[in-house]
Design a protein around this motif. Sequence first.
Motif, short mmCIF file in Angstrom:
data_model
loop_
_atom_site.label_atom_id
_atom_site.label_comp_id
_atom_site.label_asym_id
_atom_site.label_seq_id
_atom_site.Cartn_x
_atom_site.Cartn_y
_atom_site.Cartn_z
N ALA A 266 -93.57 18.49 -17.53
CA ALA A 266 -93.31 19.92 -17.70
C ALA A 266 -94.51 20.69 -17.19
N VAL A 268 -95.95 24.52 -17.44
CA VAL A 268 -95.80 25.85 -18.05
C VAL A 268 -96.71 26.83 -17.30
N ARG A 311 -90.60 30.31 -17.93
CA ARG A 311 -92.02 30.00 -17.78
C ARG A 311 -92.30 28.50 -17.80
N CYS A 312 -91.30 27.69 -17.64
CA CYS A 312 -91.51 26.23 -17.74
C CYS A 312 -90.64 25.49 -16.74
N VAL A 314 -89.49 21.74 -15.19
CA VAL A 314 -89.36 20.35 -15.60
C VAL A 314 -89.08 19.52 -14.36
N THR A 377 -88.35 18.45 -24.08
CA THR A 377 -89.04 19.27 -25.08
C THR A 377 -90.42 18.71 -25.39
N GLU A 380 -92.73 19.67 -22.66
CA GLU A 380 -93.11 21.08 -22.74
C GLU A 380 -94.19 21.28 -23.80
N ALA A 383 -97.40 20.16 -22.41
CA ALA A 383 -97.94 21.11 -21.43
C ALA A 383 -98.59 22.29 -22.12
N LEU A 384 -98.02 22.73 -23.24
CA LEU A 384 -98.63 23.83 -24.00
C LEU A 384 -99.98 23.40 -24.58
N ARG A 387 -102.85 23.45 -21.96
CA ARG A 387 -103.46 24.74 -21.62
C ARG A 387 -104.82 24.93 -22.28
N SER A 411 -92.55 26.79 -29.95
CA SER A 411 -92.74 26.64 -28.51
C SER A 411 -91.93 27.68 -27.75
N THR A 415 -93.38 30.65 -25.19
CA THR A 415 -93.19 30.56 -23.75
C THR A 415 -92.10 31.45 -23.19
#
Length: 422
Positions: A266, A268, A311-312, A314, A377, A380, A383-384, A387, A411, A415
Motif C-alpha cells: 500500500a 499512502v 489517498r491510498c 494498492v 487493510t 494500508e 503504510a500509515l 510515515r 485508518s 486517510t
Amino acid sequence: MILSAAELALWSAMAGVLLTLAVLASIDMVVSRTLPSVRGWVSTVFTSIACLLMCGWLETLWPSLRDIDLMPVKATLGPLCGALALAYLGHWSGMRGDDRLVRLLMGPGAGIIALGAAALLVWTLRGGDDRDVLMWTAAVNSLAVIMGSLVAVRSVLLGDQLARWMVLACLCLAQMTAGHYAKGLGHEWGLWYWGLTATATVGYFLTVVTMVRLRNREWRRLSRQAQGAMPVADSAGLPRGVQLVQKVDDALWRSARMERPCVIAAVVVPNLYDYGDQLPSDPEAEILVTLAARIRQVVGFRNVVGLFHQRCFVLAVSAVQDPHRREVVGSRLLQELRMAVLLSPDPTVPPFQPDVGIGIIDVPAGSEEVDALRVMTQAEHLALEARHTPQRLCHRPWSPIRTPPAALFASAAETMPSPLTP
C-alpha cells in the motif's frame, strides 16, 4: 531447389507480406531511432531472410544463388534469429527481474542457442553433410521455439493478458519452423502443407509485430503519464472497490496455485490535497494519474495496481520467485514516488512534492484462505506507520489476525478526504 508454379505463387504471396513488414520496420527504425525499433528491425529482416532461404523462393527467383554455398547461412541464421527472438520476448514480457525461469531462458537459454549456431557453422565449414546439418539446425530451432513458448505461457499464468496472443504466435512459430525446414530438407508434403506453413509464417509475423507495438505504446503512455505530460482524460482508470479486491484476490490465487510468495503493498499519500490555491482547478486527478504511472513502471503490466481510496494505492506482485523482489519494489517505489509532480507549465507554480508512506505485506507460499480485503487493510495500516519512520517504508509477514474495527475506522478517518477538504 526448384519450385512449381503453384509453390512459387504461394511463397511469393508470403514474401510480399514479409517484405512489406521489413520495409515498415526499416522506416520505423529510421524515424524512431530507439532501441525497440532496432530490435524490431533486426528480428523482422533477418527472420524473413531465413524463411525465404529455407523455402527456396530466393534461389528460384535468382538462379545464380545456386552456385553459392548458402549452407553456412542456412545453418546459422535460423538459430541466431531464434536466440534473438527469445531474448526479445523476455524483454517484452518484463519478467526478467521477477521470474527465475524467464531469467534462465533469456540468459543461459539464448546463449545455448547461439552456441549451437556457432557449432553448426563450424560443422558446415568443415564439410559436414548438408542434410545432417539442416536436421540439427531444425532441432536447435525447435529448442528455441520450446523456450519461447515457456516464456509466453509463464507470462499468461502470471497475469499478462497480451501474452495470450504471444502463445498464439509461438504456435505459429512452431508450424513455421517445422514447415520451412521440411521444405529445406526436400520433403514433398503437398501444397496444402506449404500453404499451412506460409499462413503460419504470416500469422507469426503479424501477431508479433502487433503485440510489440501495443506493448511499446503502453510503455510510452506510462512514460508520458509519469512525467505529467499526458492529459488526464486520455488515461485509463484504476480499478477500485470490488474490482480492485477481485484483482488482488486473483493475484493471491495465482501465487497459491504456483506455490510462490505474493507481495501486497500500500502507498499512502496523506498530503494529496496540500497543493495550495495557486491553480485554477483541483489537480488531484493529475497527481493520481502521474503517481499511478510511476507505480506501474516499477511493477510492470502483469501485476495489479489500483486505488484503495483517494489517498491510498494498492499493488499486488504475484508469484514472486526472487527473494529480493520485495526490497527492490520498495526502494524503487520510494525513488520514483518522491520525485516532484509538475502541476502547471507556469514556472511560478511550485510542483507538488508527494509525502508517501509504503507498507509491504509478504504473503508466504502455501498460505491458505488469505482474505484480499484484510491483507490490503493490513498493508494500508503499515503504510500509515511508515510515515513516521525515517525510511518511509515498513514490511512484515502476513498475519491472519483480523484487524480490530476501531483501527480500521481510525485508518479511514486519517486517510479519507474530508468533505470540507478543498
